[in-house]
Scaffold this motif. Structure first.
Motif, mmCIF file in Angstrom:
data_model
loop_
_atom_site.group_PDB
_atom_site.id
_atom_site.type_symbol
_atom_site.label_atom_id
_atom_site.label_comp_id
_atom_site.label_asym_id
_atom_site.label_seq_id
_atom_site.Cartn_x
_atom_site.Cartn_y
_atom_site.Cartn_z
ATOM 1 N N LEU A 131 0.839 -1.193 0.000
ATOM 2 C CA LEU A 131 0.000 0.000 0.000
ATOM 3 C C LEU A 131 0.876 1.245 0.000
ATOM 4 N N ASP A 132 0.398 2.267 -0.688
ATOM 5 C CA ASP A 132 1.109 3.539 -0.704
ATOM 6 C C ASP A 132 0.572 4.396 0.440
ATOM 7 N N PRO A 133 1.367 4.634 1.491
ATOM 8 C CA PRO A 133 0.859 5.383 2.652
ATOM 9 C C PRO A 133 0.592 6.852 2.352
ATOM 10 N N GLN A 134 1.002 7.306 1.181
ATOM 11 C CA GLN A 134 0.798 8.705 0.822
ATOM 12 C C GLN A 134 -0.184 8.855 -0.342
ATOM 13 N N LEU A 135 -1.084 7.864 -0.492
ATOM 14 C CA LEU A 135 -2.071 7.903 -1.583
ATOM 15 C C LEU A 135 -3.479 7.746 -1.004
ATOM 16 N N ALA A 136 -4.352 8.712 -1.326
ATOM 17 C CA ALA A 136 -5.766 8.666 -0.932
ATOM 18 C C ALA A 136 -6.622 8.754 -2.187
ATOM 19 N N VAL A 137 -7.689 7.973 -2.231
ATOM 20 C CA VAL A 137 -8.600 8.001 -3.368
ATOM 21 C C VAL A 137 -9.958 8.504 -2.872
ATOM 22 N N TYR A 138 -10.567 9.378 -3.669
ATOM 23 C CA TYR A 138 -11.819 10.027 -3.284
ATOM 24 C C TYR A 138 -12.891 9.790 -4.348
ATOM 25 N N SER A 139 -14.135 9.744 -3.900
ATOM 26 C CA SER A 139 -15.264 9.708 -4.828
ATOM 27 C C SER A 139 -16.485 10.289 -4.129
ATOM 28 N N ALA A 140 -17.359 10.888 -4.919
ATOM 29 C CA ALA A 140 -18.591 11.467 -4.371
ATOM 30 C C ALA A 140 -19.750 11.204 -5.314
ATOM 31 N N THR A 141 -20.860 10.772 -4.741
ATOM 32 C CA THR A 141 -22.132 10.652 -5.464
ATOM 33 C C THR A 141 -21.961 9.891 -6.777
ATOM 34 N N HIS A 142 -21.472 8.654 -6.666
ATOM 35 C CA HIS A 142 -21.325 7.777 -7.825
ATOM 36 C C HIS A 142 -20.402 8.382 -8.881
ATOM 37 N N HIS A 143 -19.298 8.936 -8.442
ATOM 38 C CA HIS A 143 -18.225 9.440 -9.311
ATOM 39 C C HIS A 143 -18.660 10.630 -10.168
ATOM 40 N N ARG A 144 -19.556 11.481 -9.659
ATOM 41 C CA ARG A 144 -20.070 12.592 -10.471
ATOM 42 C C ARG A 144 -19.214 13.846 -10.401
ATOM 43 N N ILE B 271 0.189 13.730 1.290
ATOM 44 C CA ILE B 271 -0.766 12.691 0.890
ATOM 45 C C ILE B 271 -1.405 13.100 -0.438
ATOM 46 N N ARG B 272 -1.115 12.340 -1.457
ATOM 47 C CA ARG B 272 -1.598 12.643 -2.808
ATOM 48 C C ARG B 272 -3.037 12.155 -2.953
ATOM 49 N N GLY B 273 -3.919 13.023 -3.412
ATOM 50 C CA GLY B 273 -5.324 12.667 -3.593
ATOM 51 C C GLY B 273 -5.666 12.448 -5.053
ATOM 52 N N VAL B 274 -6.332 11.352 -5.351
ATOM 53 C CA VAL B 274 -6.794 11.038 -6.702
ATOM 54 C C VAL B 274 -8.304 10.812 -6.644
ATOM 55 N N TRP B 275 -9.030 11.477 -7.539
ATOM 56 C CA TRP B 275 -10.488 11.352 -7.589
ATOM 57 C C TRP B 275 -10.909 10.348 -8.656
ATOM 58 N N VAL C 134 -15.604 14.786 -16.418
ATOM 59 C CA VAL C 134 -14.206 15.211 -16.338
ATOM 60 C C VAL C 134 -14.052 16.690 -16.679
ATOM 61 N N ASP C 135 -14.784 17.170 -17.702
ATOM 62 C CA ASP C 135 -14.617 18.559 -18.146
ATOM 63 C C ASP C 135 -14.980 19.573 -17.072
ATOM 64 N N ALA C 136 -15.804 19.170 -16.099
ATOM 65 C CA ALA C 136 -16.242 20.106 -15.058
ATOM 66 C C ALA C 136 -15.335 20.088 -13.833
ATOM 67 N N LEU C 137 -14.258 19.311 -13.866
ATOM 68 C CA LEU C 137 -13.376 19.225 -12.699
ATOM 69 C C LEU C 137 -12.644 20.541 -12.468
ATOM 70 N N PRO C 138 -12.441 20.908 -11.206
ATOM 71 C CA PRO C 138 -11.633 22.102 -10.913
ATOM 72 C C PRO C 138 -10.197 21.895 -11.383
ATOM 73 N N HIS D 181 -33.440 17.005 -6.164
ATOM 74 C CA HIS D 181 -32.639 15.910 -5.633
ATOM 75 C C HIS D 181 -31.741 15.385 -6.756
ATOM 76 N N PRO D 182 -30.469 15.046 -6.471
ATOM 77 C CA PRO D 182 -29.561 14.596 -7.542
ATOM 78 C C PRO D 182 -30.101 13.455 -8.385
ATOM 79 N N SER D 183 -30.898 12.571 -7.793
ATOM 80 C CA SER D 183 -31.427 11.440 -8.557
ATOM 81 C C SER D 183 -32.484 11.860 -9.567
ATOM 82 N N LEU D 184 -32.984 13.088 -9.461
ATOM 83 C CA LEU D 184 -34.008 13.583 -10.387
ATOM 84 C C LEU D 184 -33.441 14.522 -11.440
ATOM 85 N N ALA D 185 -32.169 14.865 -11.304
ATOM 86 C CA ALA D 185 -31.599 15.905 -12.164
ATOM 87 C C ALA D 185 -31.577 15.511 -13.632
#
Length: 746
Positions: free
Chosen positions: A358-371, A391-395, A402-406, A582-586
């Motif tokens: 495991l890479d102790p300096q790697l964190a993976v993030y996701s929100a709302t089904h990868h949206r 700690i490096r973060g990867v989404w 992808v185009d809407a990512l900061p 609600h996000p599920s209705l968008a």
């Protein structure tokens, strides 16, 4: 003279007629008349019409002496019409709330065109369908008017009578009438579209088009479907007399052939024994009306079918069609095999990567089904970049987001090779929903589950008692995935109890608060005005945010609780109504039912696509919601909340709730639209009682929210700091039901 005349032909629809008429008479725009034509209906429909006419002067009933059929019934009603515009509504369908007001506004904005076309949604006997095929085409028209000669693509709009408003003088000038028989819509629709100088579109769902399980003649197999040919013959006979419309002949031939081939392919229309004859009629029509120079053939299989008409007898056509179906089936099998092989290869790759440390300096993030980057995971990621930059973060982000990512966000696409590598090597997994079941948890990895707010409605294992709400969800599989959680973040003791009950799994509860809410606790006074300016809200306006949740008792989840345009008007000058679905209705039909159109017209602001809901909360002065978890977050702002609970009984029965929000609300409760409007008109929404209710609610459900949640998570779980921060709860064994002992900062 009324603005609209709505013609409703009626025959054997007594079970649906009241719903149809109510949908018209309850419209917020009232300048209309209803001309209901009783086509000698043998059931109780005529009596229902007379009942409505007796109590509403806008309804006039025409009882025909004999049954004449749908087309002639429409003609009879049109002859009685007095409105500027004529609409036709089938008596088993219904209008959506606010339609007539939207039509009136678009007609005024476009200078009274000859035709205004609007959208629809199919409502099947088992539930509402999705967006119509015309949705994108209607939206593309914008607010401009056009003619078919320069915009021929609009001949592809659904060729029915009830999705258009016709200028009555235009119908009279061109003598447009419906012929008897099936497919009567086609000649009138295409004649009117090519004759119109100015056509406008409204990208709003105006009609719920009922797809009845039985009783629809167009879905009854038989020889009556051959009536399509004389209908189109009448159209081309008209074109023969109009040399000025020679430009339209190739376009209309393609549309006619497309319609005929569509009917031929439908098993519920043309019987197998009749298909040879039907195909020969299509070929005959093709020969008679093929213009010199041909016509625009569509791409794909439909174009190939039209080319076959020139030379292939039915046997050859049927053989080609059968071969096409076989090829399509074989291609589908080949694709399934390829996907299976690719999945196996990626699983092998994931297993191989999992053998590396495991890479102790790697964190993976996701929100709302990868949206995208949002919610609690985004707040934790931002704080980690600040105080744990090593700690490096990867989404994990879907390709279409992808185009809407900061800027500066490292990301992977789900299912890609790098995705599997990152997932195998990351020490920290942060998510507000579950990770896919194919990803195994490695010893030493830390799974942080943030949830998506404090729960009011049932979740997880509690859904086992609510079969309607859990439809499509595999609860045991959901719990197996939740077994990978190490930590569950909670905003209060209520959330702690609810999550431990809903997910009897191997995790420890952490009384951190909700990281995404840190900004609500600590936001400066400048944040709200900045968001308002971006949303285009006038300075000085009182902003009311309406945030409804989904309903489990309705297929698709969307239910219109009240007319948004009416509420915006009733709020009065100096107010802006902001809506966040609600996000599920968008991505469903909810916006097409009126929200998108109202946003374009400036009646309301649609903030559904705002990536950070916290910004929308900060931009508002009050929240109106039903049962959305946003109320727990909004209470932190100490601004008024109104709970609109007109269907609380149905909601609680179908979904289940951890407490009665009408008895323990963060503000005043309305149980009807009249009560909701009164709360704002009277000023009660912001009185001392509302303040008292809000304070008590915040104390009961938001006790750990102090603006330091993200920092606690990073320091405790990523930096390993124990002193003065937070101690993790004692571990539970799955299903043991033991209450975790959790300490908060003193």
């Amino acid at each position: 003279m009324p603005r609209f005349s709505i013609i409703v032909p009626v025959y054997k629809v007594q079970g649906f007629l009241r719903e149809c008429l109510d949908s018209v008479l309850s419209q917020s725009y009232g300048d209309f008349e209803v001309v209901a034509v009783d086509d000698r209906s043998p059931d109780g429909s005529g009596a229902i019409l007379d009942e409505y006419a007796a109590r509403d002067a806008r309804v006039r009933v025409l009882h025909l002496p004999e049954n004449v059929g749908l087309g002639r019934a429409r003609n009879a009603g049109r002859e009685q019409a007095a409105g500027d515009y004529v609409l036709f509504l089938d008596s088993d369908d219904r209008y959506t709330p606010g339609l007539l007001a939207a039509l009136a506004a678009r007609l005024e904005a476009t200078g009274d065109p000859d035709i205004l076309v609007f959208d629809h949604v199919r409502t099947y006997w088992w539930g509402r369908g999705g967006r119509s095929e015309a949705a994108d085409l209607l939206a593309a028209a914008g607010t401009e008017t056009f003619g078919i000669r320069e915009s021929p693509q609009y001949l592809n709009l659904f060729l029915v009578a009830w999705n258009k408003a016709y200028r009555r003088a235009f119908l009279q000038e061109h003598g447009l009438e419906y012929a008897p028989g099936l497919y009567e819509d086609a000649p009138v629709t295409y004649r009117s579209m090519v004759l119109a100088d100015r056509i406008a579109c409204l990208g709003r769902i105006g009609v719920e088009y009922r797809q009845r399980r039985q009783g629809a003649i167009t879905k009854t197999p038989g020889r009556r479907h051959f009536e399509i040919f004389p209908q189109y013959e009448s159209l081309f006979a008209f074109l023969e007399q109009r040399s000025d419309l020679d430009w339209a002949r190739p376009l209309l031939l393609e549309r006619a052939l497309d319609h005929m081939l569509f009917v031929l392919a439908r098993e519920d229309r043309v019987r197998p024994a009749d298909r040879g004859d039907f195909y020969r009629e299509i070929r005959s029509f093709h020969r008679r009306h093929l213009p010199e120079g041909g016509f625009p053939e569509p791409d794909g299989w439909r174009g190939a079918e039209m080319r076959l008409l020139a030379s292939a007898p039915y046997a050859s056509y049927a053989a080609v069609r059968g071969l096409r179906d076989l090829r399509a089936s074989a291609l589908g099998r080949k694709r399934r095999v390829a996907r299976k092989a690719s999945g196996a290869a990626q699983r092998t790759w994931y297993a191989a990567q999992s053998k590396r440390p495991l890479d102790p300096q790697l964190a993976v993030y996701s929100a709302t089904h990868h949206r995208g980057v949002s919610g609690d995971p985004a707040a934790i990621h931002a704080k980690a970049r600040e105080i744990a930059p090593h700690i490096r973060g990867v989404w994990v982000v879907r390709e279409d987001a992808v185009d809407a990512l900061p800027p500066g966000i490292d990301h992977v696409i789900p299912g890609s090779w790098r995705y599997h590598e990152v997932m195998a090597r990351a020490t920290y997994w942060v998510n507000n929903v579950n990770w896919p079941g194919t990803l195994a948890k490695r010893p030493g990895s830390v799974h942080i589950h943030t949830h998506q707010g404090t729960p009011l409605k049932y979740m997880g294992a509690d859904l086992l008692t609510k079969p309607g709400a859990r439809h499509g969800f595999d609860v045991p599989q959901m719990l197996r995935r939740a077994d990978r959680w190490d930590y569950s973040l909670v905003a209060g003791r209520h959330a702690e109890r609810a999550w431990e009950r809903a997910y009897p799994c191997h995790f420890a509860s952490l009384r951190t608060g909700s990281p995404r809410n840190d900004v609500l606790v600590g936001a400066g006074p400048e944040r709200g005005p900045q968001v308002r300016e971006r949303l285009g809200i006038p300075a000085g306006h009182t902003v009311v945010l309406y945030a409804p949740t989904r309903r489990d008792y309705r297929k698709g989840g969307h239910v219109d609780r009240f007319d948004l345009a009416r509420f915006a008007e009733d709020l009065g000058p100096g107010h802006t109504l902001v809506v966040r679905l609600h996000p599920s209705l968008a991505g469903g039909v909810a916006r097409g039912l009126g929200l998108a159109d109202l946003h374009r017209r400036g009646v309301v602001v649609d903030a559904t696509d705002e990536p950070h809901v916290e910004d929308v909360l900060l931009a508002s002065d009050a929240l109106v919601t039903d049962y959305s978890a946003l109320m727990f977050d909004y209470a932190l702002l100490d601004r008024p909340i109104v709970v609109h609970a007109d269907d609380w009984g149905a909601f609680a029965a179908s979904r289940g709730a951890y407490f009665d929000i009408t008895a323990d609300a963060p503000g005043h409760v309305s149980r009807s639209y009249r009560e909701l409007a009164w709360l704002f008109a009277s000023g009660t929404w912001q009185d001392r009682e509302a303040e008292r209710l809000r304070a008590g609610f915040r104390e009961r459900y938001c006790e750990f929210e102090d603006g330091r949640a993200a920092e606690r998570v990073v320091r405790l779980l990523m930096l390993g700091e124990r002193g003065g921060a937070l101690l993790p709860a004692a571990r539970r064994t799955a299903g043991a039901g033991a209450r975790s002992e959790t300490l908060v900062e003193r």
